[in-house]
Design an enzyme around this catalytic site. Sequence first.
Site, mmCIF file in Angstrom:
data_model
loop_
_atom_site.group_PDB
_atom_site.id
_atom_site.type_symbol
_atom_site.label_atom_id
_atom_site.label_comp_id
_atom_site.label_asym_id
_atom_site.label_seq_id
_atom_site.Cartn_x
_atom_site.Cartn_y
_atom_site.Cartn_z
ATOM 1 N N HIS A 70 0.848 -1.199 0.000
ATOM 2 C CA HIS A 70 0.000 0.000 0.000
ATOM 3 C C HIS A 70 0.874 1.236 0.000
ATOM 4 O O HIS A 70 1.825 1.346 0.772
ATOM 5 C CB HIS A 70 -0.921 0.021 1.220
ATOM 6 N N SER A 71 0.552 2.196 -0.882
ATOM 7 C CA SER A 71 1.237 3.473 -0.971
ATOM 8 C C SER A 71 2.732 3.241 -1.236
ATOM 9 O O SER A 71 3.085 2.657 -2.246
ATOM 10 C CB SER A 71 0.976 4.279 0.308
ATOM 11 N N MET A 72 3.625 3.666 -0.363
ATOM 12 C CA MET A 72 5.041 3.411 -0.568
ATOM 13 C C MET A 72 5.301 1.919 -0.756
ATOM 14 O O MET A 72 6.173 1.512 -1.533
ATOM 15 C CB MET A 72 5.863 3.934 0.615
#
Length: 228
Positions: A70-72
């Site tokens: 998720h995300s990074m």
Amino acid sequence: MCLPHAGGSASFYYPVSQKLAPAVDVVAIQYPGRQDRLRDQGIPDIGELADHIAEELARLTPKPTVLFGHSMGAAIGFELALRLERAGAGAVELVASGRRAPSTTRPERVHLLGDDAIIAEMAALNGTSGAVLADEEILRMSLPALRNDYRAIETYQAPADRRLRTPITVLTGDADPKTTMAEAEAWRGHTEGEFRVEVYPGGHFFLAEHQEAVLAQLRRALAAGTAV
């Protein structure tokens, strides 16, 4: 394998482990500089982080692996998938959540701002519990790791022609300020395998509100991999 967001920790994925065990071995990566790795030096480079994770994975018994970031964590998952392919142990699928395509860029410089600005960014994205934000001591202890993570992801960009053979599924919130639909669709150019985008109501941490739908995506990917 679960890869956390900037400032996140392995414990963020405890609910995933609860839901998928014992049928699935859920491995959540703990980046340096937080929780039980608080004293470890942070790594402000996405590629280097992926190198370290790939080295650790090489020590495990090979199994069909879905990478969920998720995300990074999605960017790290992409770089990790590349390394696994080069080693001849490609992942079953990369599930990239809440992150624009690796080759897209934005003029983001949160890691260069003061502590208060970083805290404000955390609060705006609703990814940190109110209890942590209200606890000054815990918050200040987490800031070095958070700044390090923001430096890593904000200085990362993959070439447009960097592609996987691994299939990619992108999960995105329809009101995520960090990822537009065009940026989510741009992941298509980073795989020669199957590609899909799944859109959910919500912001950057839409997955907290749609846990069962996200788990269904992971089960689907795992089932496809074990059926090969």
